[in-house]
Design a protein around this motif. Structure first.
Motif, PDB file in Angstrom:
ATOM      1  N   GLU A  93      -2.767   0.034  -4.005  1.00  0.00           N
ATOM      2  CA  GLU A  93      -2.238  -1.270  -3.619  1.00  0.00           C
ATOM      3  C   GLU A  93      -1.418  -1.760  -4.808  1.00  0.00           C
ATOM      4  N   THR A 137       1.809  -3.989  -6.584  1.00  0.00           N
ATOM      5  CA  THR A 137       2.698  -5.146  -6.487  1.00  0.00           C
ATOM      6  C   THR A 137       3.701  -5.051  -7.637  1.00  0.00           C
ATOM      7  N   ARG A 175       0.851  -1.189   0.000  1.00  0.00           N
ATOM      8  CA  ARG A 175       0.000   0.000   0.000  1.00  0.00           C
ATOM      9  C   ARG A 175       0.888   1.241   0.000  1.00  0.00           C
TER      10      ARG A 175
END
Length: 102
Positions: free
Chosen positions: A11, A13, A2
């Motif tokens: 969020e 990745t 986050r």
């Protein structure tokens, strides 16, 4: 992970960023850059793609921080080396000029 970019939480990745940047042609790098795969992308371009926001809405530092935390290599442009500072004796000599040749 986050992170907050332009006051909005995201969020992110590493695999999500890789997927988002797939097929995106890098613009010429003129400032900070992020290495994604084997390509160097300008930080603002990456931020625009992953957040879908206008580049004026976020700073390069916010995106650099997020990309670094995700494990991407980030680069900044090298700054120019500072010019040598003259000592007081060198400064006085320069002000007087060079001796005249006869």
């Amino acid at each position: 992970m986050r992170c907050v970019i332009a006051r909005f939480p995201f969020e992110l990745t590493k695999s999500g960023v890789l997927e988002s940047m797939k097929g995106i042609k890098p613009e010429p790098v003129t400032a900070e850059s992020v290495i994604i795969g084997r390509r160097h992308y300008p930080v603002k371009q990456v931020g625009q793609v992953i957040t879908r926001q206008d580049r004026r809405d976020f700073s390069a530092a916010e995106v650099l921080r997020a990309m670094t935390q995700l494990g991407f290599t980030c680069r900044t442009l090298p700054t120019a080396a500072p010019l040598g500072v003259l000592s007081s004796l060198q400064h006085a000599s320069a002000m007087l000029g060079t001796p005249a040749t006869v």
